[in-house]
Design a protein around this motif. Structure first.
Motif, PDB file in Angstrom:
ATOM      1  N   SER A   1      -1.910  -4.072   4.511  1.00 15.55           N
ATOM      2  CA  SER A   1      -1.447  -2.747   4.944  1.00 15.55           C
ATOM      3  C   SER A   1       0.071  -2.722   5.071  1.00 15.55           C
ATOM      4  CB  SER A   1      -2.089  -2.362   6.277  1.00 15.55           C
ATOM      5  OG  SER A   1      -1.747  -3.268   7.303  1.00 15.55           O
ATOM      6  N   GLY A   2       0.660  -3.853   5.497  1.00 15.90           N
ATOM      7  CA  GLY A   2       2.119  -3.933   5.589  1.00 15.90           C
ATOM      8  C   GLY A   2       2.778  -3.791   4.231  1.00 15.90           C
ATOM      9  N   VAL A   3       2.166  -4.409   3.227  1.00 12.43           N
ATOM     10  CA  VAL A   3       2.688  -4.283   1.853  1.00 12.43           C
ATOM     11  C   VAL A   3       2.614  -2.826   1.403  1.00 12.43           C
ATOM     12  CG1 VAL A   3       2.223  -4.869  -0.556  1.00 12.43           C
ATOM     13  CG2 VAL A   3       2.160  -6.659   1.192  1.00 12.43           C
ATOM     14  N   LEU A   4       1.469  -2.174   1.633  1.00 16.57           N
ATOM     15  CA  LEU A   4       1.300  -0.785   1.202  1.00 16.57           C
ATOM     16  C   LEU A   4       2.282   0.145   1.915  1.00 16.57           C
ATOM     17  CD1 LEU A   4      -2.609  -0.634   1.122  1.00 16.57           C
ATOM     18  CD2 LEU A   4      -1.064  -0.698  -0.845  1.00 16.57           C
ATOM     19  N   VAL A   5       2.428  -0.037   3.237  1.00  9.64           N
ATOM     20  CA  VAL A   5       3.357   0.798   3.999  1.00  9.64           C
ATOM     21  C   VAL A   5       4.780   0.608   3.499  1.00  9.64           C
ATOM     22  CG1 VAL A   5       4.411   1.129   6.270  1.00  9.64           C
ATOM     23  CG2 VAL A   5       1.934   0.946   6.070  1.00  9.64           C
ATOM     24  N   ALA A   6       5.164  -0.649   3.268  1.00  4.12           N
ATOM     25  CA  ALA A   6       6.522  -0.928   2.798  1.00  4.12           C
ATOM     26  C   ALA A   6       6.786  -0.298   1.437  1.00  4.12           C
ATOM     27  CB  ALA A   6       6.744  -2.444   2.725  1.00  4.12           C
ATOM     28  N   ARG A   7       5.810  -0.379   0.553  1.00  3.44           N
ATOM     29  CA  ARG A   7       5.993   0.193  -0.791  1.00  3.44           C
ATOM     30  C   ARG A   7       6.041   1.720  -0.751  1.00  3.44           C
ATOM     31  NH1 ARG A   7       5.399  -2.377  -5.582  1.00  3.44           N
ATOM     32  NH2 ARG A   7       5.107  -4.645  -5.549  1.00  3.44           N
ATOM     33  N   VAL A   8       5.203   2.322   0.091  1.00  4.02           N
ATOM     34  CA  VAL A   8       5.143   3.783   0.151  1.00  4.02           C
ATOM     35  C   VAL A   8       6.387   4.371   0.818  1.00  4.02           C
ATOM     36  CG1 VAL A   8       3.948   5.703   1.261  1.00  4.02           C
ATOM     37  CG2 VAL A   8       2.637   3.946   0.085  1.00  4.02           C
ATOM     38  N   LEU A   9       6.818   3.768   1.924  1.00  2.00           N
ATOM     39  CA  LEU A   9       7.907   4.350   2.704  1.00  2.00           C
ATOM     40  C   LEU A   9       9.287   3.951   2.201  1.00  2.00           C
ATOM     41  CD1 LEU A   9       6.528   3.978   6.364  1.00  2.00           C
ATOM     42  CD2 LEU A   9       6.397   5.956   4.840  1.00  2.00           C
ATOM     43  N   GLY A  10       9.432   2.765   1.624  1.00  2.00           N
ATOM     44  CA  GLY A  10      10.762   2.286   1.261  1.00  2.00           C
ATOM     45  C   GLY A  10      11.448   1.651   2.467  1.00  2.00           C
ATOM     46  N   PRO A  11      12.530   0.880   2.241  1.00  2.00           N
ATOM     47  CA  PRO A  11      13.168   0.114   3.327  1.00  2.00           C
ATOM     48  C   PRO A  11      13.608   0.954   4.519  1.00  2.00           C
ATOM     49  CG  PRO A  11      13.964  -0.643   1.195  1.00  2.00           C
ATOM     50  CD  PRO A  11      13.132   0.573   0.926  1.00  2.00           C
ATOM     51  N   GLU A  12      14.217   2.131   4.294  1.00  2.00           N
ATOM     52  CA  GLU A  12      14.755   2.899   5.416  1.00  2.00           C
ATOM     53  C   GLU A  12      13.649   3.472   6.299  1.00  2.00           C
ATOM     54  OE1 GLU A  12      17.673   5.754   4.435  1.00  2.00           O
ATOM     55  OE2 GLU A  12      18.986   4.338   3.388  1.00  2.00           O
ATOM     56  N   ALA A  13      12.670   4.150   5.694  1.00  2.00           N
ATOM     57  CA  ALA A  13      11.569   4.709   6.477  1.00  2.00           C
ATOM     58  C   ALA A  13      10.709   3.599   7.078  1.00  2.00           C
ATOM     59  CB  ALA A  13      10.713   5.633   5.611  1.00  2.00           C
TER      60      ALA A  13
ATOM     61  N   PHE B   1       8.523 -16.466  -3.192  1.00  2.00           N
ATOM     62  CA  PHE B   1       8.173 -15.617  -4.335  1.00  2.00           C
ATOM     63  C   PHE B   1       7.157 -14.534  -3.964  1.00  2.00           C
ATOM     64  CE2 PHE B   1       4.901 -18.907  -4.473  1.00  2.00           C
ATOM     65  CZ  PHE B   1       3.757 -18.192  -4.767  1.00  2.00           C
ATOM     66  N   ALA B   2       6.380 -14.740  -2.861  1.00  2.00           N
ATOM     67  CA  ALA B   2       5.330 -13.783  -2.510  1.00  2.00           C
ATOM     68  C   ALA B   2       5.903 -12.476  -1.960  1.00  2.00           C
ATOM     69  CB  ALA B   2       4.383 -14.404  -1.484  1.00  2.00           C
ATOM     70  N   VAL B   3       6.982 -12.556  -1.166  1.00  3.50           N
ATOM     71  CA  VAL B   3       7.531 -11.339  -0.554  1.00  3.50           C
ATOM     72  C   VAL B   3       8.034 -10.345  -1.601  1.00  3.50           C
ATOM     73  CG1 VAL B   3       9.364 -10.437   0.931  1.00  3.50           C
ATOM     74  CG2 VAL B   3       8.038 -12.416   1.667  1.00  3.50           C
ATOM     75  N   PRO B   4       8.930 -10.749  -2.535  1.00  2.00           N
ATOM     76  CA  PRO B   4       9.362  -9.765  -3.546  1.00  2.00           C
ATOM     77  C   PRO B   4       8.256  -9.359  -4.512  1.00  2.00           C
ATOM     78  CG  PRO B   4      10.304 -11.932  -4.004  1.00  2.00           C
ATOM     79  CD  PRO B   4       9.663 -12.014  -2.658  1.00  2.00           C
ATOM     80  N   LEU B   5       7.305 -10.280  -4.754  1.00  2.00           N
ATOM     81  CA  LEU B   5       6.216  -9.956  -5.676  1.00  2.00           C
ATOM     82  C   LEU B   5       5.302  -8.891  -5.087  1.00  2.00           C
ATOM     83  CD1 LEU B   5       4.581 -10.609  -8.280  1.00  2.00           C
ATOM     84  CD2 LEU B   5       3.352 -12.332  -6.926  1.00  2.00           C
ATOM     85  N   LEU B   6       4.942  -9.040  -3.813  1.00  3.29           N
ATOM     86  CA  LEU B   6       3.980  -8.139  -3.194  1.00  3.29           C
ATOM     87  C   LEU B   6       4.627  -6.873  -2.642  1.00  3.29           C
ATOM     88  CD1 LEU B   6       1.793 -10.786  -1.333  1.00  3.29           C
ATOM     89  CD2 LEU B   6       1.171  -9.486  -3.368  1.00  3.29           C
ATOM     90  N   TYR B   7       5.755  -7.027  -1.974  1.00  2.00           N
ATOM     91  CA  TYR B   7       6.398  -5.864  -1.354  1.00  2.00           C
ATOM     92  C   TYR B   7       7.245  -5.082  -2.362  1.00  2.00           C
ATOM     93  CZ  TYR B   7       5.106  -7.580   3.297  1.00  2.00           C
ATOM     94  OH  TYR B   7       4.409  -7.994   4.412  1.00  2.00           O
ATOM     95  N   GLY B   8       7.630  -5.725  -3.442  1.00  2.00           N
ATOM     96  CA  GLY B   8       8.478  -5.074  -4.430  1.00  2.00           C
ATOM     97  C   GLY B   8       9.893  -5.627  -4.407  1.00  2.00           C
ATOM     98  N   GLN B   9      10.588  -5.508  -5.522  1.00  2.00           N
ATOM     99  CA  GLN B   9      11.946  -6.055  -5.631  1.00  2.00           C
ATOM    100  C   GLN B   9      12.918  -5.399  -4.657  1.00  2.00           C
ATOM    101  OE1 GLN B   9      13.213  -8.698  -7.275  1.00  2.00           O
ATOM    102  NE2 GLN B   9      11.074  -9.157  -7.748  1.00  2.00           N
TER     103      GLN B   9
END
Length: 437
Positions: A28-40, A313-321
């Motif tokens: 869920s943390g990965v999904l939230v991070a990808r949907v909201l972006g770093p600032e949100a 490698f897992a953090v940028p791969l899963l959360y996005g570059q």
């Protein structure tokens, strides 16, 4: 099965549920991070942190005190449920009022969340926290952890499902408030089922004597709880006041990625050991505490080794570059958090004795180091903050271990150091649990 073996199996069972919770929390943390972006994502993390902080401080450790009294006096938790319920209602109202005053004083601002929305979200978090803590106190005082374990991972699983479904429905375009509301909604279904279990037992005669004893014991513990919560959250509080939203978002992602792993052990320690250690001391119990310390040390080593391999490698791969910067923060936090399982165990030994002083000393040491680092550096760099977090946790744990040696009357300190047979025993317990599950 002996009581000690039951405790070990309960710890492993709770660790297994915590592992499931960590997995779904991570997803869920990965999904939230990808949907909201770093600032949100920074706003989301800050709002959730502050609401949960208010809930944890406002609970006044009433239910921890109730567990101690119920276990000590062999009271029936079901008979005391009306008293626990009435206490929960009063605590919730007081916490909401106190939280609002705190909001007026600190006046936090969010770039993607209105103040009114934050206040209503906080009310929901406070109410849910009271309900969960009430129900968990009844179960834990009976040394029953099944429903406590279920609620630990069902909420994160539903949250991951809700976030994923909303992402598909909206094409990934929704706001911070939506994510926060989905977080609240994901906790409701199982709580309703769990609360239904006790039927009419919530209503009945209130025991003012029990309430007094529970509040008195809770207040003795609460100073330590407040300081411990602040010590655990102070890095994010200072980050919220010092950094821009994007940098804050990177840091919250790192905290989420690392914290999910360590929570497997620390949650099991806090859930199972507090009611167990609240019982009378015995030679056998002291020996078991020493063994638990050795197990915690072994598990800490395993987590660090696994994290060092996976996180870069897992953090940028899963959360996005977009979150590549968070990877180095995550590795640094992994090392800074290595003593967390041992730290959690030292806290519970002191708290279960009904003495708040050891926990207060640990929290004060941690806060002094973190504030000293802020005074010296201003924490302009997250890596500097992480360095002082690591130092604070190490020194806090050293103080905690010293108190454990004194409270439990250990003859020699090296009884807490892992041995070869501990590794064999831990492997055997895990294998047995896996085979039976």
């Amino acid at each position: 099965m002996t009581q000690l073996n039951s405790i070990r199996m309960a710890l492993l069972g709770t660790s297994a549920s915590s592992l499931s919770a960590a997995f779904f929390t991570f997803i869920s943390g990965v999904l939230v991070a990808r949907v909201l972006g770093p600032e949100a994502r920074g706003d989301y993390g800050a709002a959730l942190m502050m609401a949960q902080l208010a809930a944890a401080i406002g609970i006044l450790s009433f239910y921890d005190g109730a567990i101690v009294v119920l276990r000590r006096d062999n009271e029936n938790p079901i008979q005391m449920l009306p008293t626990l319920t009435a206490g929960g209602i009063a605590i919730t109202l007081l916490t909401i009022a106190g939280g609002y005053l705190g909001y007026l004083f600190f006046h936090p601002d969010f770039s993607s969340l209105s103040r009114q929305a934050f206040l209503w979200f906080s009310v929901g978090v406070i109410a849910q926290n009271t309900i969960v803590t009430l129900l968990a106190a009844v179960e834990r005082s009976r040394m029953s952890f099944t429903l406590v374990n279920y609620t630990r991972f069902i909420g994160p699983a539903l949250f991951a499902l809700f976030i994923g479904a909303m992402w598909l429905l909206t094409g990934g375009a929704f706001q911070t408030l939506t994510a926060l509301l989905l977080f609240l909604a994901s906790r409701v279904p199982f709580l309703m089922v769990w609360a239904w279990k006790y039927g009419r037992a919530y209503f009945g005669k209130i025991s003012f004597g029990f309430a007094r004893d529970a509040f008195t014991t809770g207040i003795r513990l609460h100073g330590a709880v407040v300081l411990t919560v602040l010590a655990n959250q102070m890095d994010r509080i200072l980050a919220f006041t010092s950094w821009d939203n994007a940098q804050l978002g990177y840091y919250f992602v790192a905290v989420s990625a690392v914290g999910a792993g360590y929570s497997v052990v620390t949650t099991a320690v806090r859930t199972v050991l507090f009611p167990y250690l609240a019982e009378k001391r015995s030679q056998q119990r002291t020996a078991e505490i020493a063994r638990l310390f050795r197990f915690a040390t072994l598990l800490s080593i395993v987590f660090v080794l696994i994290g060092l391999v996976i996180l870069p490698f897992a953090v940028p791969l899963l959360y996005g570059q977009a979150y590549a910067t968070a990877a180095q923060y995550a590795v640094a936090l992994l090392l800074a958090s290595a003593v967390l399982p041992i730290n959690a165990l030292t806290l519970e030994v002191g708290r279960a004795s009904g003495i708040g002083r050891p926990s207060i000393q640990m929290a004060v040491v941690s806060l002094v180091i973190i504030f000293a680092g802020f005074w010296l550096t201003g924490y302009e760099s997250p890596l500097t903050l992480i360095l002082f977090v690591g130092i604070s946790r190490i020194l806090s744990t050293v103080v905690g271990i010293w108190n454990v040696l004194r409270l439990e009357d250990f003859r020699v300190w090296h009884n807490l150091l892992p041995r070869t047979d501990d590794l064999r025993t831990l492997t055997r317990l895990i294998t047995r649990r896996t085979g039976s599950g």
